[in-house]
Design an enzyme around this catalytic site. Structure first.
Site, mmCIF file in Angstrom:
data_model
loop_
_atom_site.group_PDB
_atom_site.id
_atom_site.type_symbol
_atom_site.label_atom_id
_atom_site.label_comp_id
_atom_site.label_asym_id
_atom_site.label_seq_id
_atom_site.Cartn_x
_atom_site.Cartn_y
_atom_site.Cartn_z
ATOM 1 N N HIS A 226 0.826 -1.204 0.000
ATOM 2 C CA HIS A 226 0.000 0.000 0.000
ATOM 3 C C HIS A 226 0.864 1.260 0.000
ATOM 4 C CE1 HIS A 226 -3.911 1.955 0.989
ATOM 5 N NE2 HIS A 226 -3.091 2.916 1.392
ATOM 6 N N HIS A 289 -10.381 2.956 -1.603
ATOM 7 C CA HIS A 289 -10.596 2.497 -0.233
ATOM 8 C C HIS A 289 -11.469 1.252 -0.294
ATOM 9 C CE1 HIS A 289 -10.547 4.076 4.129
ATOM 10 N NE2 HIS A 289 -9.330 3.799 3.730
ATOM 11 N N GLN A 444 -12.972 2.010 10.116
ATOM 12 C CA GLN A 444 -13.182 3.205 10.919
ATOM 13 C C GLN A 444 -14.410 3.982 10.488
ATOM 14 O OE1 GLN A 444 -9.685 5.702 11.711
ATOM 15 N NE2 GLN A 444 -8.732 4.513 10.094
ATOM 16 N N GLU A 514 -4.068 4.574 12.228
ATOM 17 C CA GLU A 514 -4.489 5.364 11.075
ATOM 18 C C GLU A 514 -5.737 6.161 11.399
ATOM 19 O OE1 GLU A 514 -4.591 2.717 7.691
ATOM 20 O OE2 GLU A 514 -2.571 2.027 8.128
#
Lengths: 958, 266
Positions: A226, A289, A444, A514
Site C-alpha cells: 500500500h 478504499h 473506521q 491510522e
C-alpha cells in the site's frame, strides 16, 4: 455520580421517514410480518447532573419541541427496558468515533453544564406479526455492523479505558529460522514476504540486536504494498523479457517525454499539480478504499473520501479542496441473497452504505461532488471498489514544501486511537470470509466536521506562512507521515505527546494508528506560538510531538524510553527488490456475431438503457451536493428536465474569473477481460473524449491512473497489469496527455473459503483539463428541432466487451481499438468547432454504442430525431445494423449543429470521418433507418428514458 | 458608498460562507465573514453591521438535529446582542442551515417581539429520508409582499435546494394560520407555472409547500433554497438551453440586492 437515560422519539402522528425506509429494506430481505418500526434516539448523561438538568437538556437541546417527545429516566444497571420484546438497541463499540457524543457535550457546555459524559445509541421497536428471532435477524442484516457496533444488553455509560504501563518489547527475529520468520509475519499481521523478513533479520544481525515492536511495525508499514507500491515500482520478467521499474518505464515515462510546461509537480507529492492561471495551480488525486468499504461500506467510503481530501490538504503547502469525484464498482444490487458468499455483504447494502458514506463526508466538508461513475459486475460482490478523487486549488507559491532540520513536528486535528491499526498492511492482503474477524481495527468511522475545521484553520496558517511542510496521516499514520517528511533529515518523536482518544495505547499503536482527520506539519520554532493560536481559535487540537533532526535516524520515545532507533536509509532503501514473473497470452478475438439479425432493435436498445451499467445514476447523484462553493457550470445531470447524463463536469473555482476546470473519467473493466491493453487505451481515450465533448482543449488535459487488480503474485494477473501499463505509455504519449498522479490497489480478491474470486482488472482514468472560458462549454442534450445531427469517427465491428453482448449474455468478439493519430486529429478539430460556437450539443459514444448515446442525447433534450444508419462513417466490414447501433468503437462523437452553421461546421471538420446522419424532430419519436433502408428503431424517447431511469430507482424504492 | 454592512457568521461545518459573502459584495454591500468564537469573544462587533447572515452548511455536523447546536450556542452566548440587533430593525437572513438555526433558536417566525427564542415551527427530515440536491421553482406569496428581502423579485424564481432536513412543519394549525394571515410565508415550492404539487415539485414534504418564511416585520428571512447558488447565469442547470445572452446574473442575486437597497434607503 448519576446517570440519566434520555429517549427521544417522534410524536404520535408525526411520521418518521427513516422508519418507512427501513420497512422497505426489511421486506427486501424477505421478512414480511413487520408492520411498523419506531426509531428512538437514546442518550445517557453521566456525572455532575441532576434530574432537572437532564430534563432541561432533553427538552431544549436533544428533542425538537415541534416534532418530538422525550422521556428521561434515572438509569439502573440492569434496566428492564433492554429486555423488552421486539426491541433492539444499537450502540457504537468503545473507541469507535461518535461525533454526536462530542457535539452533545459541546452544546451542554454552551448551556453551562460541564463534567457530564455522554453515550448515544439507537433503539428500534418492531411491531407486527413475526416470530421471536425476527428483530434480531433484522438487526444483523440491516441495522448494525459488529465491527463497529453492538447490541446493547445492559445500561452503558462512558467508561474510562485502562491505563497503559510501559514495558519495552523486543521481538526475537535474529534467532528465527525461515519458517519462523514467515510465521511471525503472518501472526503479527505484518504481511511481509519471506525475502523481506530475511532482510530484516540480516539487518538486525548486523547491528547485533533484535528489533523493538515499534521498529518492526514501522518497517512493515513502510514496506507494505500500500505504501511502497512494490509491484508497480519493481522489476518484472514479462514473457521472459525484463521490464525494469514498471511504473517509471510506462506511465511516468509518458509524462517525462511529453515535457508539458504546465505540469508543475508530478508523481512526487500527495497529488499531481498543474497550472491553472497566473495566480493559481490545481492538484488532483484519486485514491481507493476498497477493503475497508467491503467490511463497513459507510465508514470505509467516508474515510476514503476523507483520506483523499487530506491528500489535497497535504499537497505542496496545502490546497483548498474544490471538487470530489467518485467512482464505484459493485456486485448487482438485485442479486438473490443465496448468491452472496458467506462473509460478504449484499451489494445493495454495500451500495447504499458507500453512497451514504461519501454523501455524508463529502457534503459535510462543503466540497461539491461533481463527477462519477458506477460499474457493476458479479465479481465485485466480495470486493467492491471505491475510488475517491479530490481536486484542490492553491496559490502558485504554495506548490512545494521543504522540511528543515530543527523544524518541530506538529500533529493537527483528530485524536489518535486504536482505530485503523494495520490498515496499510491489511489493504495489501486478500479479503476472505474471515476478514471481518481478523481485520476489525482496520475499519473506521470518519468525522468530517473535524476535518472541515482542520481545512479552515490549516489554510489560514498556510496563508500566514506559518509552516514549512505539511502532509496527511493516511495509511501507516504518523509512521508514514513523519517517516516520509523526515527521510532526508531524520526525526525524533515523543509518542506520549500525541493526543489520544482514550488511554491504554501502546507506543507502537500510537505510531501506526491510522485514526482519521490528522495532519502533520513541520514548523519553525519561532512560528509555533502564532500557529498554535490559529488552531486554538477554532477549537482544533495541535500539539508538538517531536522534531526533525539532522542525523538521518528515526528515533521514537515513550515517556523518555527509547522505543525505536532506525536508520532512515534502511527504512526507505532497505526493501529488497524482487523480480516478479508475468505472462500474457493473446486471446483469439472472434469477430463473428452470435446474435441473430433482427428487423427491429427497440427491445435491445431499451434493455441496454435499463442495464445496470448504463442506467441513470440519479438516485446517487442527487444525494451529493454538487453545487456548494458556487462554481458549478456543467452539472452531472443536464437537459430539459435536468436529468440527462453529462459527459464531464465543469466548475469555475475562482468566483471572479471565467476560467474553469473540466473533469471526467473513463472505466470499462469488461474490455480488460479480453485485453487489458485495449482496455487501458479505450478508457484513456474515453476520459479525453468526454472533456472534448463539453468543449475542453486537447492540449490542456492531464490524467491520473488508478489500477485495481487481483493478486499480482499470480503471473497472469501481473501480465495483465504490464499490458495495461504499456498502453498507458503508448496512448498517454500519443494523445499528448501526461499522467500527473496515480495509485494502485493490487490484492482485490475475495476468498469465499471455497475458492478465490478476483475482481476484473480495473483501470480508472480520471482526467482534468483547464479551460479558458466556461461560457463556451456545451452540454449533451439536443437543443432544437430542425438542427442537424452529425456522427464523427468511424464505426468498426467491435462488439467485444460491449453492453450489447452483455445484455444478450455473450462474451467474445473484438474489443475496440484506439487509433490515436486519427482520433487526436478529430478531437482537435471538434474542440475548435465547439469553441467557435458551431456545435450546440455533443455527446461522446462509449458504453452501449451509437444508439445508446443518441437516445441519451434525445431524451435529455426532450426531442426525437430521424437517423439514417447508412450515413454513419463505417468500416467496410460493417454490414449489420446491430453493429452500427451498438458497436463501441472509440474515437466517435455525436454533434448537434444548427442548420445555419452547416457549411462552417463541415469546413471546420474537413479531413475527419464525418456523417450527416439526421435531424432533430419536433416530437418524441426516435426513428432510425437501417442499412437496408427499413426502420430498425422506432421508439418513444420518453419510454426509453423511463427504462433508463427505472432500474436503480426501483431497487431503491424511489 | 453603500451603508450596507453584512456579517456572515461561520462555525465548524459551515460551508456556504464564502459564496454568501460574495453575493453580498456583488450586491453592493461590505461583507465580513466571522467565526462564532471571535464574535462571542468580541460581542460588540455585531454593532458595526446592519445585516446578519447565517449561511448554509452543516454547523457542528448537524448532530442532534440540523442547526440545533449553533442555535443553542447563539441563544446562550449572544442573546442580548441578537435581541438588540433585531429590535433595532436590522436585517437577518438564514439560508438552508441558517434557516434551520433561525427556527430552532426561535428567531423565526417571531409573531411578536416577546416571542424571541420560542420555537414554533421546525425543519425536519425530508420525506425521502435523505439529502437531496435539485433545482426547484419558488412562488412568492402573492398577498402582502411583506418581506424586504423579496420586494423586487418576480413571482416565480428558480433556485437549488441541497438539504436533508428541510421539511417545514408548524407546531399547530394556529401557527400556520397566523403565518398565512400575517403574510409571513415568503416562498412556496411550485412548478414553473406556479402550481403547487407533490414530490418533486415539493421536494421535501413541507407543510403548505413552505420553502421560506419571514418574521412579522419582514426583516428576518429564512429559506431552504440557496439564492447564493444562483448569482451567475452559469449556475443555472440549463443555461446552455434557456439563458439569454447578456443576462450575466442569476435571479438569486436580487435577494441580496433587495437587502442592500433597503439598508441604503433607511
Amino acid at each position: 455520580m448519576l446517570t440519566f437515560r434520555i429517549e427521544i422519539g417522534n410524536k404520535k402522528n408525526f411520521p418518521d421517514p427513516r422508519s418507512g425506509n427501513l420497512l422497505k429494506d426489511i421486506k427486501d430481505i424477505g421478512i414480511n410480518g413487520v408492520k411498523h418500526v419506531d426509531i428512538v434516539d437514546v442518550f445517557t448523561l453521566t456525572g455532575d447532573v441532576t434530574a432537572k438538568k437532564a430534563k432541561d437538556v432533553a427538552r431544549t437541546l436533544l428533542a425538537d419541541s415541534v416534532s418530538q417527545e422525550c422521556r428521561v429516566y434515572p438509569c439502573a444497571l440492569r434496566d428492564k427496558r433492554f429486555a423488552q420484546k421486539n426491541t433492539v438497541e444499537i450502540a457504537s463499540n468503545p473507541g469507535v468515533m461518535d461525533p454526536v457524543r462530542d457535539s452533545v457535550i459541546k452544546a451542554m457546555n454552551d448551556m453551562g453544564i460541564v463534567g457530564v459524559s455522554v453515550t448515544t445509541s439507537k433503539k428500534y421497536i418492531f411491531a407486527g406479526r413475526f416470530n421471536a428471532g425476527t428483530s434480531r435477524n433484522v438487526a444483523d442484516k440491516l441495522l448494525y455492523n459488529k465491527l463497529i457496533q453492538h447490541i446493547v444488553t445492559h445500561s452503558e455509560t462512558a467508561e474510562n479505558a485502562a491505563q497503559y504501563d510501559f514495558s519495552y518489547t523486543e521481538v526475537p527475529v535474529i534467532t528465527l529460522d525461515d519458517p519462523g520468520l514467515s510465521k511471525l509475519s503472518y501472526d503479527a499481521r505484518l504481511y511481509l514476504s519471506l525475502a523481506e523478513m530475511k532482510v530484516i533479520r540480516k539487518h538486525y544481525k548486523t547491528i547485533g540486536r533484535n528489533p523493538s515492536d515499534c521498529e518492526l511495525e514501522t518497517i512493515a508499514q513502510t514496506w507494505s504494498e500500500h505504501c511502497k507500491h512494490k509491484t508497480m515500482l519493481g522489476d518484472i520478467l514479462f514473457d521472459g523479457k525484463l521490464v525494469r521499474k514498471l511504473l517509471k518505464n510506462t506511465v511516468m515515462k509518458a509524462t517525462i517525454e511529453l515535457k508539458k510546461p504546465w505540469c508543475i509537480s508530478v508523481f512526487k507529492d500527495n497529488a499531481g499539480i498543474i497550472e491553472f492561471d497566473d495566480k493559481h495551480n490545481v492538484c488532483f488525486k484519486v485514491e481507493t478504499h476498497n477493503h475497508p468499504s467491503a467490511l463497513e461500506p459507510y465508514g470505509g467510503a467516508g474515510t476514503g473520501i476523507g483520506g483523499v481530501i487530506r491528500d489535497t490538504l497535504g499537497t505542496g503547502l496545502g490546497a483548498k479542496p474544490i471538487a470530489n469525484t467518485d467512482v464505484f464498482c459493485f456486485g448487482f444490487p438485485d442479486a438473490p441473497n443465496a448468491k452472496i458468499p458467506k462473509g460478504a455483504l449484499h451489494p445493495k447494502r454495500v451500495m447504499k452504505g458507500v453512497v451514504s458514506g461519501v454523501r455524508d463526508y463529502g457534503n459535510k466538508m462543503g466540497i461539491p461532488t461533481v463527477n462519477g461513475a458506477v460499474y457493476f459486475d458479479e465479481r465485485y460482490t466480495g470486493n467492491p471498489l471505491v475510488y475517491c478523487g479530490n481536486i484542490g486549488i492553491m496559490p502558485k507559491a504554495c506548490s512545494f514544501k521543504k522540511v528543515s532540520s530543527g523544524d518541530l513536528i506538529v500533529a493537527v486535528g483528530g485524536r489518535t486511537g486504536r482505530d485503523g491499526i494495520h490498515g496499510a498492511t491489511f489493504s495489501s492482503s486478500e479479503l476472505t470470509h474471515e476478514s471481518e474477524t481478523i481485520s476489525a481495527t482496520a475499519v473506521q468511522i470518519g468525522d468530517p466536521i473535524t476535518e472541515k475545521k482542520v481545512l479552515d484553520t490549516l489554510l489560514k496558517a498556510r496563508d500566514l506562512g506559518l509552516y514549512d511542510a505539511v502532509t496527511d496521516c493516511g495509511a501507516g499514520g504518523f509512521s508514514s507521515a513523519v517517516g516520509e517528511m523526515g527521510e532526508e533529515t531524520g526525526a525524533e518523536v515523543y509518542l506520549e505527546k500525541a493526543p489520544l482518544k482514550y488511554e491504554g495505547l501502546k507506543p507502537w499503536e500510537i505510531w501506526v494508528s491510522e485514526a482519521q482527520e490528522r495532519m502533520v506539519l513541520a514548523v519553525k520554532p519561532k512560528k509555533l506560538k502564532k500557529l498554535l493560536s490559529i488552531f486554538e481559535s477554532e477549537n482544533v487540537e495541535a500539539v508538538v510531538i517531536g522534531k526533525f533532526t539532522r542525523d538521518k535516524k528515526l528515533k521514537l520515545f515513550y515517556k523518555k524510553h527509547k522505543v525505536a532507533d532506525l536508520d532512515m536509509e534502511f527504512l526507505h532503501g532497505g526493501l529488497p527488490g524482487v523480480v516478479r514473473k508475468a505472462i500474457w497470452k493473446n486471446r483469439h478475438e472472434d469477430p463473428r456475431i452470435a446474435t441473430p439479425v433482427r428487423t427491429n432493435y427497440n427491445t435491445d436498445l431499451a434493455r441496454i438503457l435499463a442495464s445496470w451499467n448504463i442506467s441513470s445514476k440519479e438516485w446517487i447523484i442527487r444525494q451529493y451536493d454538487h453545487e456548494v462553493q458556487a462554481g458549478s457550470v456543467l452539472k452531472p445531470l443536464v437537459g430539459a428536465e435536468n436529468d440527462g447524463p453529462s459527459d464531464a463536469a465543469v466548475i469555475r473555482p475562482v468566483l471572479t474569473s471565467n476560467k474553469g476546470i473540466v473533469i471526467s473519467n473513463g472505466i470499462n473493466p469488461r474490455y480488460g477481460d479480453i485485453d487489458p491493453y485495449w482496455m487501458a487505451a479505450s478508457v484513456i481515450e474515453e476520459a479525453i473524449r468526454q472533456i472534448i465533448a463539453v468543449g475542453g482543449d486537447p492540449d490542456k488535459i492531464a490524467i491520473l491512473d488508478n489500477f485495481c487488480w487481483g493478486s499480482t503474485e499470480n503471473p497472469v494477473e501481473l501480465g495483465k497489469l504490464v499490458r495495461a501499463s504499456q498502453a498507458c505509455y503508448d496512448f498517454g504519449k500519443a494523445f499528448g496527455t501526461p499522467f500527473i498522479s496515480g495509485k494502485d490497489s493490487l490484492n482485490n480478491e475475495f476468498n469465499t473459503g471455497k475458492g478465490v474470486v478476483a475482481i476484473p482488472s480495473t483501470l480508472l482514468i480520471s482526467a482534468i483539463a483547464v479551460i479558458d472560458d466556461v461560457r463556451k462549454t456545451i452540454s449533451m442534450d439536443v437543443k432544437e428541432p430542425g438542427n442537424l445531427i452529425y456522427v464523427l469517427g468511424k464505426t468498426f465491428q467491435e462488439l467485444g466487451g460491449s453492453q450489447y453482448n452483455l445484455v444478450n449474455g455473450l462474451s467474445g468478439g473484438v474489443v475496440p481499438r484506439v487509433n490515436a493519430k486519427v482520433s487526436a486529429q478529430l478531437m482537435r478539430k471538434l474542440s475548435v468547432a465547439i469553441r467557435k460556437g458551431l456545435v450546440v450539443s455533443c455527446h461522446d459514444i462509449s458504453d452501449g454504442g451509437f444508439a445508446v448515446s443518441a437516445a441519451e442525447m434525445f431524451f435529455a433534450g426532450g426531442y426525437g430525431a430521424d437517423i439514417d444508419l447508412g450515413k454513419l462513417p463505417r468500416d467496410r466490414s460493417v454490414k449489420r445494423d446491430d453493429v452500427v447501433l451498438f458497436s463501441e468503437s472509440n474515437g466517435r462523437f455525436i454533434a448537434e449543429v444548427p442548420a445555419g452553421k452547416k457549411e462552417e461546421f463541415e469546413k471546420a471538420l474537413r479531413g475527419v470521418h464525418l456523417g450527416f446522419v439526421g435531424k432533430v424532430r419536433k416530437d418524441k419519436k426516435m426513428l432510425v433507418k437501417g442499412l437496408g433502408g427499413k426502420t430498425v428503431v422506432n421508439a418513444d424517447i420518453d419510454k426509453l428514458k423511463y427504462s433508463w431511469q427505472n432500474t436503480i430507482r426501483k431497487v431503491m424504492h424511489e | 458608498m453603500s451603508k450596507a454592512k453584512a456579517l456572515v457568521i461561520r462555525t465548524a461545518g459551515t460551508n456556504c460562507d464564502v459564496e454568501t459573502a460574495h453575493a453580498f459584495r456583488l450586491a453592493g454591500a461590505f461583507a465580513d465573514v466571522m467565526h462564532i468564537n471571535s464574535l462571542i469573544k468580541n460581542k460588540s462587533a455585531m454593532k458595526k453591521f446592519n445585516i446578519l447572515a447565517i449561511p448554509g452548511g452543516f454547523s457542528y455536523g448537524d448532530d442532534i438535529a440540523s442547526g440545533k447546536i449553533l442555535a443553542n450556542e447563539m441563544k446562550h452566548s449572544l442573546k442580548n446582542e441578537l435581541s438588540e440587533f433585531v429590535s433595532r430593525g436590522k436585517l437577518v437572513i438564514g439560508i438552508c442551515n441558517g434557516f434551520q438555526v433561525l427556527v430552532k433558536m426561535g428567531l423565526l417566525p417571531l409573531f411578536t417581539k416577546d416571542e424571541l427564542f420560542a420555537p414554533k415551527v421546525t425543519l425536519t427530515l425530508n420525506d425521502a429520508g435523505h439529502y437531496i440536491d435539485r433545482w426547484i421553482y419558488l412562488k412568492k406569496d402573492p398577498v402582502k409582499n411583506l418581506c424586504v428581502w423579496t420586494k423586487q423579485l418576480p413571482e416565480i424564481i428558480y433556485l437549488p435546494i441541497a438539504h436533508a432536513e428541510g421539511k417545514f412543519v408548524p407546531q399547530s394549525s394556529e401557527v400556520l394560520k397566523k403565518l398565512r394571515a400575517n403574510g409571513q410565508i415568503v416562498f412556496r415550492y411550485s412548478d414553473e407555472a406556479g402550481n403547487e404539487g407533490a414530490y418533486p415539485v415539493n421536494p421535501n414534504g413541507s407543510v403548505d409547500n413552505i420553502a421560506g418564511i419571514c418574521d412579522s416585520t419582514g426583516r428576518i428571512l429564512g429559506m431552504m433554497p440557496h439564492p447564493e447558488r444562483h448569482i451567475f447565469f452559469t449556475q443555472h442547470p440549463r443555461w446552455q438551453r434557456c439563458v439569454k445572452k447578456g443576462k450575466e446574473t442569476g435571479i438569486g442575486l436580487q435577494i441580496f440586492r433587495n437587502a442592500v437597497q433597503f439598508v441604503n434607503k433607511a
